[in-house]
Design a protein around this motif. Sequence first.
Motif, PDB file in Angstrom:
ATOM      1  N   TRP A  29       0.842  -1.207   0.000  1.00 14.07           N
ATOM      2  CA  TRP A  29       0.000   0.000   0.000  1.00 14.07           C
ATOM      3  C   TRP A  29       0.877   1.257   0.000  1.00 14.07           C
ATOM      4  N   MET A  30       1.915   1.239   0.829  1.00 13.24           N
ATOM      5  CA  MET A  30       2.811   2.409   0.906  1.00 13.24           C
ATOM      6  C   MET A  30       3.581   2.585  -0.394  1.00 13.24           C
ATOM      7  N   LEU A  31       3.955   1.451  -1.006  1.00 16.36           N
ATOM      8  CA  LEU A  31       4.657   1.509  -2.297  1.00 16.36           C
ATOM      9  C   LEU A  31       3.767   2.204  -3.331  1.00 16.36           C
ATOM     10  N   LYS A  32       2.495   1.865  -3.321  1.00 14.91           N
ATOM     11  CA  LYS A  32       1.547   2.484  -4.256  1.00 14.91           C
ATOM     12  C   LYS A  32       1.458   4.003  -4.011  1.00 14.91           C
ATOM     13  N   GLN A  33       1.414   4.406  -2.758  1.00 15.77           N
ATOM     14  CA  GLN A  33       1.334   5.848  -2.443  1.00 15.77           C
ATOM     15  C   GLN A  33       2.596   6.569  -2.930  1.00 15.77           C
ATOM     16  N   ALA A  34       3.739   5.948  -2.700  1.00 14.78           N
ATOM     17  CA  ALA A  34       5.009   6.597  -3.092  1.00 14.78           C
ATOM     18  C   ALA A  34       5.144   6.631  -4.607  1.00 14.78           C
ATOM     19  N   LYS A  35       4.701   5.559  -5.273  1.00 18.05           N
ATOM     20  CA  LYS A  35       4.811   5.496  -6.742  1.00 18.05           C
ATOM     21  C   LYS A  35       3.899   6.503  -7.416  1.00 18.05           C
ATOM     22  N   ALA A  36       2.845   6.912  -6.726  1.00 13.14           N
ATOM     23  CA  ALA A  36       1.905   7.879  -7.307  1.00 13.14           C
ATOM     24  C   ALA A  36       2.501   9.288  -7.347  1.00 13.14           C
ATOM     25  N   ARG A  37       3.608   9.485  -6.655  1.00 19.40           N
ATOM     26  CA  ARG A  37       4.211  10.823  -6.612  1.00 19.40           C
ATOM     27  C   ARG A  37       5.164  11.031  -7.780  1.00 19.40           C
ATOM     28  N   HIS A 149       1.595   5.799  11.089  1.00 18.99           N
ATOM     29  CA  HIS A 149       1.353   4.813  12.150  1.00 18.99           C
ATOM     30  C   HIS A 149      -0.017   4.169  11.944  1.00 18.99           C
ATOM     31  N   ILE A 150      -0.019   2.873  11.704  1.00 19.45           N
ATOM     32  CA  ILE A 150      -1.282   2.130  11.610  1.00 19.45           C
ATOM     33  C   ILE A 150      -1.474   1.460  12.968  1.00 19.45           C
ATOM     34  N   GLY A 151      -2.273   2.074  13.810  1.00 17.46           N
ATOM     35  CA  GLY A 151      -2.415   1.580  15.175  1.00 17.46           C
ATOM     36  C   GLY A 151      -3.865   1.491  15.603  1.00 17.46           C
ATOM     37  N   GLY A 152      -4.071   1.045  16.830  1.00 19.79           N
ATOM     38  CA  GLY A 152      -5.401   1.012  17.434  1.00 19.79           C
ATOM     39  C   GLY A 152      -6.407   0.298  16.562  1.00 19.79           C
ATOM     40  N   SER A 153      -7.580   0.907  16.430  1.00 15.75           N
ATOM     41  CA  SER A 153      -8.655   0.237  15.695  1.00 15.75           C
ATOM     42  C   SER A 153      -8.331   0.103  14.211  1.00 15.75           C
ATOM     43  N   THR A 169      -9.969   0.349   3.486  1.00 15.36           N
ATOM     44  CA  THR A 169     -10.974   0.609   4.522  1.00 15.36           C
ATOM     45  C   THR A 169     -10.513   1.714   5.473  1.00 15.36           C
ATOM     46  N   ILE A 170      -9.228   1.786   5.702  1.00 16.26           N
ATOM     47  CA  ILE A 170      -8.714   2.748   6.700  1.00 16.26           C
ATOM     48  C   ILE A 170      -7.864   3.849   6.080  1.00 16.26           C
ATOM     49  N   GLU A 171      -7.697   3.847   4.757  1.00 16.99           N
ATOM     50  CA  GLU A 171      -6.660   4.709   4.181  1.00 16.99           C
ATOM     51  C   GLU A 171      -6.919   6.194   4.372  1.00 16.99           C
ATOM     52  N   LYS A 172      -8.188   6.590   4.500  1.00 17.74           N
ATOM     53  CA  LYS A 172      -8.437   8.026   4.669  1.00 17.74           C
ATOM     54  C   LYS A 172      -7.805   8.537   5.978  1.00 17.74           C
ATOM     55  N   ASN A 173      -7.641   7.648   6.959  1.00 14.83           N
ATOM     56  CA  ASN A 173      -6.995   8.045   8.226  1.00 14.83           C
ATOM     57  C   ASN A 173      -5.482   8.202   8.064  1.00 14.83           C
ATOM     58  N   LEU A 174      -4.930   7.574   7.023  1.00 12.32           N
ATOM     59  CA  LEU A 174      -3.473   7.520   6.871  1.00 12.32           C
ATOM     60  C   LEU A 174      -2.935   8.509   5.850  1.00 12.32           C
ATOM     61  N   LEU A 175      -3.748   8.876   4.882  1.00 15.60           N
ATOM     62  CA  LEU A 175      -3.222   9.659   3.752  1.00 15.60           C
ATOM     63  C   LEU A 175      -2.590  10.994   4.161  1.00 15.60           C
ATOM     64  N   SER A 177      -0.857  11.679   6.878  1.00 14.39           N
ATOM     65  CA  SER A 177       0.507  11.440   7.398  1.00 14.39           C
ATOM     66  C   SER A 177       1.414  10.873   6.311  1.00 14.39           C
ATOM     67  N   VAL A 178       0.847  10.164   5.338  1.00 12.53           N
ATOM     68  CA  VAL A 178       1.668   9.702   4.200  1.00 12.53           C
ATOM     69  C   VAL A 178       2.209  10.923   3.454  1.00 12.53           C
ATOM     70  N   LYS A 179       1.326  11.873   3.189  1.00 10.32           N
ATOM     71  CA  LYS A 179       1.767  13.060   2.430  1.00 10.32           C
ATOM     72  C   LYS A 179       2.850  13.817   3.192  1.00 10.32           C
ATOM     73  N   THR A 180       2.618  14.062   4.473  1.00 11.07           N
ATOM     74  CA  THR A 180       3.602  14.823   5.255  1.00 11.07           C
ATOM     75  C   THR A 180       4.931  14.071   5.319  1.00 11.07           C
ATOM     76  N   SER A 181       4.863  12.771   5.582  1.00  8.92           N
ATOM     77  CA  SER A 181       6.104  11.980   5.700  1.00  8.92           C
ATOM     78  C   SER A 181       6.899  11.999   4.395  1.00  8.92           C
ATOM     79  N   LEU A 182       6.197  11.815   3.278  1.00 12.61           N
ATOM     80  CA  LEU A 182       6.913  11.758   1.989  1.00 12.61           C
ATOM     81  C   LEU A 182       7.369  13.151   1.545  1.00 12.61           C
ATOM     82  N   ASP A 183       6.589  14.180   1.861  1.00  8.46           N
ATOM     83  CA  ASP A 183       7.046  15.553   1.580  1.00  8.46           C
ATOM     84  C   ASP A 183       8.353  15.823   2.329  1.00  8.46           C
ATOM     85  N   GLU A 184       8.373  15.464   3.597  1.00  8.15           N
ATOM     86  CA  GLU A 184       9.588  15.688   4.404  1.00  8.15           C
ATOM     87  C   GLU A 184      10.748  14.850   3.877  1.00  8.15           C
TER      88      GLU A 184
END
Length: 200
Positions: A29-37, A149-153, A169-175, A177-184
């Motif tokens: 999933w993370m590979l897909k997010q990074a490849k989209a950039r 961080h994929i944690g908790g529920s 199912t959960i990606e809207k909670n992660l996107l 932080s994905v953007k901020t992490s990859l921007d940095e």
Amino acid sequence: MPTITAKPKIALVIGSTRAARFADVPAQWMLKQAKAREDMEVELLDLRDFNLPFFDEVASNAFVPSESPEAVRWQQTLARFDGFIFVVAEYNHSLTGALKNALDHAYKEWGRKPFTAIGYGGVGAARAIEQLRLIGIELQMVSTHAAVHIGGSDFFTIFPAVGNQPMETIEKNLLPSVKTSLDELVWWAKATMAARAEAA
Ligand SMILES: Cc1cc2nc3c(=O)[nH]c(=O)nc-3n(C[C@H](O)[C@H](O)[C@H](O)COP(=O)(O)O)c2cc1C
């Protein structure tokens, strides 16, 4: 300072090697997010593809060239990259032994390069990622402030033994932080690429 126009080459490193690992789900999933950039080139680096022995060299390759041919191949592979995304499982509140061993098997090839991380577990592998950051300091790496961080529920929604739902199912909670992490990560990769080029 030289101007760097090349896109940073980023390796996404899977830090768990066990046969029954869950790591592939967050890694793909993370590979897909990074490849989209458009601002980075990303490749998967699976520790399973390197038969690294438990570290048994006379010293870190900071001081003495490694004898293990597989360690040398690992180092040569790392040298091709400008930054790293670690996929981090949390084992007993730390990173996996396999990832620590792989970190120890190189030195120069990590140094003056940035990393970010995506962790999964009860607390999103926050404790393991903090430990990874401490190791990164010793390797002369620079950590992003943000991580995914994929944690908790969220974790239990996707974890096979519990919810077994897809990442979507959960990606809207992660996107965010994905953007901020990859921007940095890209910011630091460009800065360190220019600084390394100047030093060379
Ligand atoms: C030896 C071991 C220790 C674990 N310790 C923790 C832990 O400290 N915190 C946590 O959130 N999950 C822990 N877990 C559960 C892992 O989050 C879960 O098994 C996850 O799937 C591990 O990643 P992997 O399957 O990619 O190896 C542990 C699992 C194992 C096998």
